[in-house]
Design an enzyme around this catalytic site. Structure first.
Site, PDB file in Angstrom:
ATOM      1  N   HIS A 159       0.769  -1.318   0.113  1.00 48.44           N
ATOM      2  CA  HIS A 159       0.090   0.080   0.102  1.00 48.44           C
ATOM      3  C   HIS A 159       0.976   1.209   0.070  1.00 48.44           C
ATOM      4  CE1 HIS A 159       0.726   0.345   4.387  1.00 48.44           C
ATOM      5  NE2 HIS A 159       0.655  -1.108   4.231  1.00 48.44           N
ATOM      6  N   ALA A 160       0.422   2.281   0.139  1.00 49.04           N
ATOM      7  CA  ALA A 160       1.053   3.629   0.034  1.00 49.04           C
ATOM      8  C   ALA A 160       2.219   3.797   0.613  1.00 49.04           C
ATOM      9  CB  ALA A 160       0.068   4.795   0.391  1.00 49.04           C
TER      10      ALA A 160
END
Length: 88
Positions: free
Chosen positions: A15-16
């Site tokens: 994820h980010a």
């Protein structure tokens, strides 16, 4: 050229936050560094490329590095994947 494969164990995949850490780490090296998932390769120095893959839990990825500092690049990326809890 060096390459290494990993299995993602984090529930949310890449994820980010960990993607940002991977891109920042890869950007420190002169080598061409790519991430492959599901037959698609992207530049590991591109946050948009990494996020576009949608790498989830239990995904198998391969990192490729080609250049003068390829061994150091693979080692640094392996460290980040481990520190971020993405791989064992």
């Amino acid at each position: 050229m060096e390459q290494k494969s990993y299995v993602i164990i984090d529930e949310t995949g890449i994820h980010a936050r960990p993607a940002t850490m991977l891109v920042q780490t890869a950007s420190k090296f002169d080598s061409d560094i790519q991430l492959e998932y599901n037959g698609k390769k992207v530049n590991l120095k591109s946050i948009m490329g990494v996020m576009s893959l949608g790498v989830g839990k239990d995904a198998e990825i391969t990192i490729y590095a080609d250049g003068s500092d390829e061994t150091d690049a693979i080692e640094a990326i392996t460290d980040i994947l481990s520190k971020e809890g993405l791989t064992k």
